[in-house]
Design a protein around this motif. Structure first.
Motif, PDB file in Angstrom:
ATOM      1  N   ALA A 103       0.822  -1.211   0.000  1.00 18.66           N
ATOM      2  CA  ALA A 103       0.000   0.000   0.000  1.00 18.66           C
ATOM      3  C   ALA A 103       0.855   1.260   0.000  1.00 18.66           C
ATOM      4  O   ALA A 103       1.792   1.385   0.806  1.00 18.66           O
ATOM      5  CB  ALA A 103      -0.917  -0.008   1.215  1.00 18.66           C
ATOM      6  N   PRO A 104       0.575   2.209  -0.893  1.00 13.90           N
ATOM      7  CA  PRO A 104       1.328   3.461  -0.889  1.00 13.90           C
ATOM      8  C   PRO A 104       0.958   4.322   0.313  1.00 13.90           C
ATOM      9  O   PRO A 104      -0.013   4.046   1.018  1.00 13.90           O
ATOM     10  CB  PRO A 104       0.902   4.135  -2.196  1.00 13.90           C
ATOM     11  CG  PRO A 104      -0.464   3.591  -2.457  1.00 13.90           C
ATOM     12  CD  PRO A 104      -0.460   2.186  -1.932  1.00 13.90           C
ATOM     13  N   VAL A 105       1.750   5.359   0.541  1.00 14.39           N
ATOM     14  CA  VAL A 105       1.468   6.321   1.604  1.00 14.39           C
ATOM     15  C   VAL A 105       1.429   7.712   0.990  1.00 14.39           C
ATOM     16  O   VAL A 105       1.947   7.953  -0.103  1.00 14.39           O
ATOM     17  CB  VAL A 105       2.526   6.270   2.728  1.00 14.39           C
ATOM     18  CG1 VAL A 105       2.513   4.916   3.412  1.00 14.39           C
ATOM     19  CG2 VAL A 105       3.919   6.594   2.182  1.00 14.39           C
ATOM     20  N   ASP A 106       0.778   8.638   1.685  1.00 15.67           N
ATOM     21  CA  ASP A 106       0.721  10.024   1.261  1.00 15.67           C
ATOM     22  C   ASP A 106       1.552  10.886   2.198  1.00 15.67           C
ATOM     23  O   ASP A 106       1.692  10.586   3.396  1.00 15.67           O
ATOM     24  CB  ASP A 106      -0.722  10.536   1.255  1.00 15.67           C
ATOM     25  CG  ASP A 106      -1.490  10.073   0.024  1.00 15.67           C
ATOM     26  OD1 ASP A 106      -0.876   9.419  -0.838  1.00 15.67           O
ATOM     27  OD2 ASP A 106      -2.698  10.364  -0.069  1.00 15.67           O
ATOM     28  N   LEU A 107       2.083  11.958   1.636  1.00 15.28           N
ATOM     29  CA  LEU A 107       2.829  12.947   2.405  1.00 15.28           C
ATOM     30  C   LEU A 107       2.298  14.325   2.058  1.00 15.28           C
ATOM     31  O   LEU A 107       2.043  14.625   0.895  1.00 15.28           O
ATOM     32  CB  LEU A 107       4.325  12.884   2.067  1.00 15.28           C
ATOM     33  CG  LEU A 107       5.057  11.561   2.318  1.00 15.28           C
ATOM     34  CD1 LEU A 107       6.438  11.602   1.687  1.00 15.28           C
ATOM     35  CD2 LEU A 107       5.148  11.286   3.807  1.00 15.28           C
ATOM     36  N   ARG A 108       2.152  15.157   3.065  1.00 15.41           N
ATOM     37  CA  ARG A 108       1.808  16.555   2.834  1.00 15.41           C
ATOM     38  C   ARG A 108       3.105  17.322   2.620  1.00 15.41           C
ATOM     39  O   ARG A 108       4.065  17.174   3.374  1.00 15.41           O
ATOM     40  CB  ARG A 108       1.050  17.114   4.029  1.00 15.41           C
ATOM     41  CG  ARG A 108       0.686  18.585   3.888  1.00 15.41           C
ATOM     42  CD  ARG A 108      -0.095  19.059   5.087  1.00 15.41           C
ATOM     43  NE  ARG A 108      -0.444  20.478   4.985  1.00 15.41           N
ATOM     44  CZ  ARG A 108      -1.595  20.984   5.366  1.00 15.41           C
ATOM     45  NH1 ARG A 108      -2.525  20.183   5.880  1.00 15.41           N
ATOM     46  NH2 ARG A 108      -1.846  22.267   5.233  1.00 15.41           N
ATOM     47  N   PHE A 109       3.121  18.145   1.556  1.00 16.07           N
ATOM     48  CA  PHE A 109       4.309  18.915   1.212  1.00 16.07           C
ATOM     49  C   PHE A 109       3.929  20.382   1.135  1.00 16.07           C
ATOM     50  O   PHE A 109       3.024  20.759   0.395  1.00 16.07           O
ATOM     51  CB  PHE A 109       4.861  18.434  -0.139  1.00 16.07           C
ATOM     52  CG  PHE A 109       6.068  19.172  -0.614  1.00 16.07           C
ATOM     53  CD1 PHE A 109       7.265  19.107   0.077  1.00 16.07           C
ATOM     54  CD2 PHE A 109       6.013  19.954  -1.766  1.00 16.07           C
ATOM     55  CE1 PHE A 109       8.394  19.794  -0.372  1.00 16.07           C
ATOM     56  CE2 PHE A 109       7.118  20.639  -2.218  1.00 16.07           C
ATOM     57  CZ  PHE A 109       8.310  20.560  -1.520  1.00 16.07           C
ATOM     58  N   ASP A 110       4.600  21.219   1.930  1.00 16.39           N
ATOM     59  CA  ASP A 110       4.225  22.636   1.989  1.00 16.39           C
ATOM     60  C   ASP A 110       5.068  23.521   1.095  1.00 16.39           C
ATOM     61  O   ASP A 110       5.044  24.752   1.216  1.00 16.39           O
ATOM     62  CB  ASP A 110       4.297  23.139   3.434  1.00 16.39           C
ATOM     63  CG  ASP A 110       5.710  23.106   4.010  1.00 16.39           C
ATOM     64  OD1 ASP A 110       6.660  22.813   3.252  1.00 16.39           O
ATOM     65  OD2 ASP A 110       5.853  23.366   5.223  1.00 16.39           O
ATOM     66  N   GLY A 111       5.815  22.910   0.177  1.00 19.85           N
ATOM     67  CA  GLY A 111       6.694  23.660  -0.712  1.00 19.85           C
ATOM     68  C   GLY A 111       8.138  23.577  -0.311  1.00 19.85           C
ATOM     69  O   GLY A 111       9.026  23.819  -1.125  1.00 19.85           O
ATOM     70  N   THR A 112       8.384  23.226   0.953  1.00 18.84           N
ATOM     71  CA  THR A 112       9.751  23.121   1.452  1.00 18.84           C
ATOM     72  C   THR A 112       9.978  21.821   2.206  1.00 18.84           C
ATOM     73  O   THR A 112      10.966  21.128   1.997  1.00 18.84           O
ATOM     74  CB  THR A 112      10.083  24.302   2.381  1.00 18.84           C
ATOM     75  OG1 THR A 112       9.841  25.530   1.679  1.00 18.84           O
ATOM     76  CG2 THR A 112      11.545  24.248   2.829  1.00 18.84           C
ATOM     77  N   THR A 113       9.049  21.456   3.081  1.00 21.26           N
ATOM     78  CA  THR A 113       9.219  20.286   3.933  1.00 21.26           C
ATOM     79  C   THR A 113       8.039  19.339   3.787  1.00 21.26           C
ATOM     80  O   THR A 113       6.955  19.723   3.329  1.00 21.26           O
ATOM     81  CB  THR A 113       9.352  20.698   5.407  1.00 21.26           C
ATOM     82  OG1 THR A 113       8.166  21.404   5.795  1.00 21.26           O
ATOM     83  CG2 THR A 113      10.572  21.591   5.609  1.00 21.26           C
TER      84      THR A 113
END
Length: 708
Positions: free
Chosen positions: A268-278
């Motif tokens: 199963a894949p995972v998601d990441l939140r990306f704020d433009g830098t981190t």
């Protein structure tokens, strides 16, 4: 089988919950006079588009048909099916206004034969969109991914690609350098213009920002693509960073993106939140189709849950509307409507306005369901009978000895039939019937009411008047018998290949009822088994392989009934002065209670010229064939209506279908007919009626044109 595109429109995304709870009110369709009263869901697979006042869901397309559902914040407003033609490319969706939706190819692709369509009235009507209409994707206009090229990378043949930028509106393009994974002696990134695997996406993140995934990292620009920074993905324990493949799920215009990371082992894949830098912490993968809905809100389509929403940018999702259920199987028996799909079992007592009850599916595949909604029995794969009680399915009996395929419930208990005989369950025991009437018969159908039970197969019909304990043979003047329904203590009706047959003495004698022609060219969408379903001894629906008929006199006569999109219903019952049926595309019951109350078209036939006779064969085997030109007129029906012509035979039955023709603007038609049956008395014309956005037109038949 895949099912047609489904378009669901919901307004005011902040109040989805209210929309779902109010869905039981009657719903208008884009077919005049037809409505739905069951809760309307959304497609579970497809695309999404969002505006400040609308959320639109478009499901998969199949055979150029697209079903749609329209909702506002409090109720379902409209549903229906629209004809599409995907041609070479999948149609994309764009909301152009509150009631203006466009389905068109992606901009920049060769449209080929793909036809863009649009509605400007919220789905009430659809038409061809202006030439050149297309739907733009969220890619910066001045950036593009370069095509993959075969190159040698460290001595290995690899496909590579990069990013190109244009400063003159696309007239010219130049390769853009960006940081590679390697660094020089001072630790500075070594720029590259091409990378293994290429750059599969470049997603606009608003205000000159764009994000592009590469192996193990994201490439980020904040100056319109002049320069890029490399943001390495956080480590996932057990995986080599360079083998992690990210995918941009979506980006908001403030530069915040949701990134999916696929694992090399296929887990199963995972998601990441990306704020433009981190990057933020890992969270469960969002549904395959998901779009932002303002602030931290997301709306998505989940294959098992339907429409879902998130208020925390994908960290959690809640269900808003259940999935539509196209393609459900009719597993009910007479007296109990039952529809089985991947998500559950819907049951209702046979009635003109059934109340549906949702049940879980047994672990085994359901072959048939009988009984009542409050106490249903199920025959499941493996030859077992189950009963639903106390919120769960419980075993009743193992009847595998007769290899059962069909089930009925008499007042004495369950009865099953199969290729090895008939058995009943009484007092917890399985009793196999021993009767000459059943010997060697492969029985495929059962119907019961009270203690009267009928069993039938291709070559035999048997009857029991004591709940299945004893049996006797019954003669029905039709072979094979397709279906039988017990209507009362002594009455039943049977469906044969040429029409209906009735008995009022428990099968002692069957007499001919309505003759039903096999109309091969009128009803064409969906799959069904021929079936009769009566709600009273006089009112019933007959679904053949080619058409739908309704009777109001116990089967003595029958009238063709039109359905939207000429659908072959999964199931159908009378409803007021019309029909209620399960639409095979939407997976929803639709109804029209006034279908047979409007003006009835009229049709006449005349002979043009003489009857020509040709003789062939020798003496005793000599046959004479008659041919004649027939002209007719259909009044009170739409232009280009389809009319079919049949041979009529002695006894009021029908022979072969001889022609299918469309009417002219004045309702006239003309066709040369050759009678192939020596028993033919003449020709009769049938018009099956029609359903469109402005009216539902009743069916009609012409008087028989005698040809001597």
């Amino acid at each position: 089988m895949q099912h047609p595109s489904v378009l669901a429109v919901l307004t005011a995304t902040a109040t989805f919950g209210a929309a779902a709870s109010a869905a039981a009110a009657p719903v208008t369709t884009n077919w005049s006079g037809w409505e739905n009263a069951a809760p309307v869901g959304v497609p579970s697979v497809g695309q999404l588009a969002v505006s400040p006042t609308r959320t639109v869901v478009v499901g998969r397309s199949d055979n150029g048909r697209s079903a749609f559902v329209v909702r506002d914040a409090s109720q379902v407003l409209r549903l229906g099916i629209v004809q599409t033609d995907d041609g070479q490319n999948q149609l994309r969706l764009r909301i152009l206004g509150d009631d203006h939706y466009l389905l068109a190819p992606e901009c920049g692709l060769d449209q080929g034969a793909t036809r863009a369509i649009e509605t400007t009235d919220g789905g009430a009507s659809w038409g061809t969109a202006p030439t050149g209409s297309c739907v733009a994707q969220p890619t910066p206009a001045n950036l593009r991914a370069t095509p993959l090229t075969n190159e040698q990378v460290d001595g290995v043949a690899t496909q590579t690609g990069g990013i190109e930028r244009s400063d003159d509106g696309g007239a010219t393009w130049t390769s853009v350098p960006f940081p590679g994974p390697d660094v020089d002696a001072d630790g500075a990134p070594v720029p590259v213009t091409r990378v293994p695997g290429g750059v599969p996406q470049i997603v606009d993140a608003g205000d000159g920002r764009a994000v592009a995934p590469v192996a193990g990292a994201l490439l980020v620009t904040t100056d319109g693509g002049r320069t890029f920074a490399r943001r390495t993905l956080p480590a996932i324990p057990g995986y080599e960073l360079a083998k992690l493949r990210p995918r941009i799920v979506l980006c908001r215009t403030d530069g915040t993106c949701l990134v999916e990371v696929a694992r090399p082992d296929g887990s199963a894949p995972v998601d990441l939140r990306f704020d433009g830098t981190t990057f933020g912490p890992q969270q469960p993968a969002a549904p395959a189709s998901v779009v932002p809905s303002g602030g931290e809100g997301l709306v998505g389509l989940d294959g098992g849950r339907g429409l879902v929403r998130s208020a925390d940018f994908g960290a959690t999702f809640e269900t808003v509307a259940a999935p539509l259920r196209p393609g459900r199987r009719n597993v009910g028996t007479h007296g109990l409507l039952a529809l089985a799909g991947p998500l559950g079992l819907s049951v209702a007592a046979t009635a003109e306005d059934p109340t549906w009850k949702e049940l879980p599916l047994p672990e085994q595949q359901v072959l048939q369901v009988a009984g009542t909604p409050d106490q249903p029995y199920a025959l499941v794969d493996g030859g077992r009978i189950l009963r639903f009680s106390g919120g769960a399915w419980a075993p009743v009996a193992d009847v595998s000895a007769v290899a059962p395929s069909t089930l009925a419930v008499s007042s004495s208990g369950p009865v099953v039939a199969g290729r090895r005989g008939v058995a009943r369950v009484t007092g917890g025991r399985v009793v196999v019937a021993d009767s000459p009437a059943l010997a060697g018969r492969a029985l495929t159908g059962l119907s019961a009411r009270g203690r009267l039970v009928f069993a039938w197969g291709r070559t035999a019909v048997a009857r029991s008047r004591d709940g299945g304990a004893t049996w006797s043979s019954v003669r029905v003047p039709a072979t094979p018998v397709v279906d039988v329904q017990v209507l009362g203590t002594t009455s039943a009706i049977a469906l044969g290949p040429d029409g209906l047959y009735r008995t009022t003495d428990a099968g002692g004698r069957f007499t001919r009822g309505a003759a039903l022609p096999s109309i091969e060219t009128l009803f064409y969408y969906g799959q069904n088994d021929p079936r009769i379903e009566f709600t009273t001894p006089r009112r019933g629906i007959v679904v053949t392989r080619d058409a739908v008929f309704r009777t109001g006199d116990g089967g003595a006569t029958a009238t063709l009934v039109p359905t939207p999109e000429r659908a072959r219903p999964t199931l159908a019952v009378p409803y007021r002065d019309g029909l209620l049926y399960e639409d095979p595309v939407l997976g929803l019951p639709l109804r029209n209670g006034t279908l047979l109350t409007g003006p009835k078209p009229s049709m006449t036939l005349l002979r043009a010229g003489k009857v020509l006779r040709t003789t062939s064969g020798r003496e005793k085997a000599r046959t004479t064939r008659r041919s004649v030109t027939v002209v007719g007129r259909l009044r009170g029906a739409p232009v280009a209506s389809r009319v079919v012509l049949f041979e009529t035979l002695r006894g009021g039955t029908y022979g072969n279908q001889r022609a299918s023709v469309s009417t002219n603007a004045d309702g006239t038609f003309r066709r040369k007919i050759a009678l192939t049956d020596d028993r033919a008395l003449g020709v009769k014309a049938f018009y099956a009626g029609s359903v469109d956005a402005t009216r539902s037109t009743r069916s009609t038949t012409s008087p028989t044109l005698r040809i001597r």
